[in-house]
Design a protein around this motif. Structure first.
Motif, mmCIF file in Angstrom:
data_model
loop_
_atom_site.group_PDB
_atom_site.id
_atom_site.type_symbol
_atom_site.label_atom_id
_atom_site.label_comp_id
_atom_site.label_asym_id
_atom_site.label_seq_id
_atom_site.Cartn_x
_atom_site.Cartn_y
_atom_site.Cartn_z
ATOM 1 N N GLN A 47 -2.663 10.390 -0.448
ATOM 2 C CA GLN A 47 -3.240 9.401 -1.372
ATOM 3 C C GLN A 47 -4.608 8.972 -0.837
ATOM 4 O O GLN A 47 -4.796 7.873 -0.334
ATOM 5 N N PRO A 53 -6.039 9.789 -6.731
ATOM 6 C CA PRO A 53 -4.771 9.190 -7.176
ATOM 7 C C PRO A 53 -4.932 8.046 -8.172
ATOM 8 O O PRO A 53 -4.056 7.842 -9.026
ATOM 9 N N MET A 74 4.956 9.591 -7.347
ATOM 10 C CA MET A 74 3.884 10.055 -6.466
ATOM 11 C C MET A 74 4.438 10.157 -5.046
ATOM 12 O O MET A 74 4.824 9.157 -4.449
ATOM 13 N N ARG A 80 -5.161 5.042 0.283
ATOM 14 C CA ARG A 80 -5.277 4.488 -1.065
ATOM 15 C C ARG A 80 -3.951 3.933 -1.599
ATOM 16 O O ARG A 80 -3.886 3.510 -2.755
ATOM 17 N N ARG A 81 -2.915 3.924 -0.775
ATOM 18 C CA ARG A 81 -1.611 3.460 -1.243
ATOM 19 C C ARG A 81 -1.676 2.024 -1.782
ATOM 20 O O ARG A 81 -1.152 1.726 -2.859
ATOM 21 N N ILE A 84 -3.363 1.857 -5.094
ATOM 22 C CA ILE A 84 -2.484 2.384 -6.133
ATOM 23 C C ILE A 84 -1.512 1.295 -6.575
ATOM 24 O O ILE A 84 -1.324 1.049 -7.777
ATOM 25 N N LEU A 99 6.667 5.252 -5.924
ATOM 26 C CA LEU A 99 5.883 5.747 -4.796
ATOM 27 C C LEU A 99 6.839 6.139 -3.678
ATOM 28 O O LEU A 99 7.640 5.325 -3.227
#
Length: 206
Positions: A47, A53, A74, A80-81, A84, A99
């Motif tokens: 990610q 993403p 995902m 980038r978690r 997100i 996730l």
């Protein structure tokens, strides 16, 4: 390479381990509380910015507008978690986006998916796209991914500039593959054959 010998080695995978299995589909959907009749879009990968993403969240938002009985899964981790999670919350999709941290059971998760989406900004030949094709998934990739990833007719290539609505519509307009366990994969992409081919090449040049 001039006159020097060279050989192209394909990205092989353990094809028998990524074939579609209904029991895996049922197992994973039960684990994540996803209805059997729901549409599940998925992706696998880091990610990070290059994997794009956040754009995938935009795509799913547009898809969800006309497909309420749908989910996005995902698999992967990265810097980038948190972004997100924030975007998912802003869109009110907390109950429809799953996730999952990197896992050795990703082969089972492919079986639970209905579509595979990889909107990377730039990428070479991603192994996950080969794995997803072995599992018989319709696949949507960006024009930033090399053409060599297309080893079946399941792959559709879309420009990122066409926008999330276009991506969502193309996914929605694509029929589910109901013959997933019948997908024919070139034997060259089986890791056993790749290994034999590489060993034969070493014996020839050494």
């Amino acid at each position: 390479f001039g006159e020097r010998k060279y050989k192209t080695i394909v990205n092989g995978v353990e094809t028998s381990n990524f074939r579609y299995r209904k029991e895996w589909r049922d197992e994973v959907r039960k684990m994540f509380e996803i209805r059997k009749d729901a549409i599940l879009i998925g992706t696998v990968g880091r990610q990070t910015d290059v994997k794009n993403p956040l754009f995938l969240i935009d795509i799913f938002k547009e898809f969800y507008v006309s497909n309420r009985n749908s989910y996005l899964i995902m698999v992967g981790g990265g810097e980038r978690r948190s972004d997100i999670q924030k975007k998912v919350k802003e869109f009110g999709l907390e109950n429809n986006v799953v996730l999952v941290d990197p896992t050795s059971d990703v082969n089972k998760i492919y079986s639970a998916m209905d579509y595979f989406v990889l909107p990377s900004i730039l990428e070479g030949l991603p192994t996950v796209a080969i794995e997803a094709q072995v599992s018989g998934l319709p696949i949507f990739i960006s024009s930033g991914i090399t053409d060599e990833v297309k080893i079946t007719s399941l792959v559709q290539k879309i420009r990122l500039t066409e926008g999330s609505k276009c991506w969502a519509k193309k996914i929605s307009d694509t029929k589910l593959n109901v013959l997933r366990d019948k997908v024919n994969i070139d034997d060259r992409y089986d890791i056993v054959n790749v290994t034999k081919d590489l060993e034969a090449w070493y014996e020839e040049i050494l």
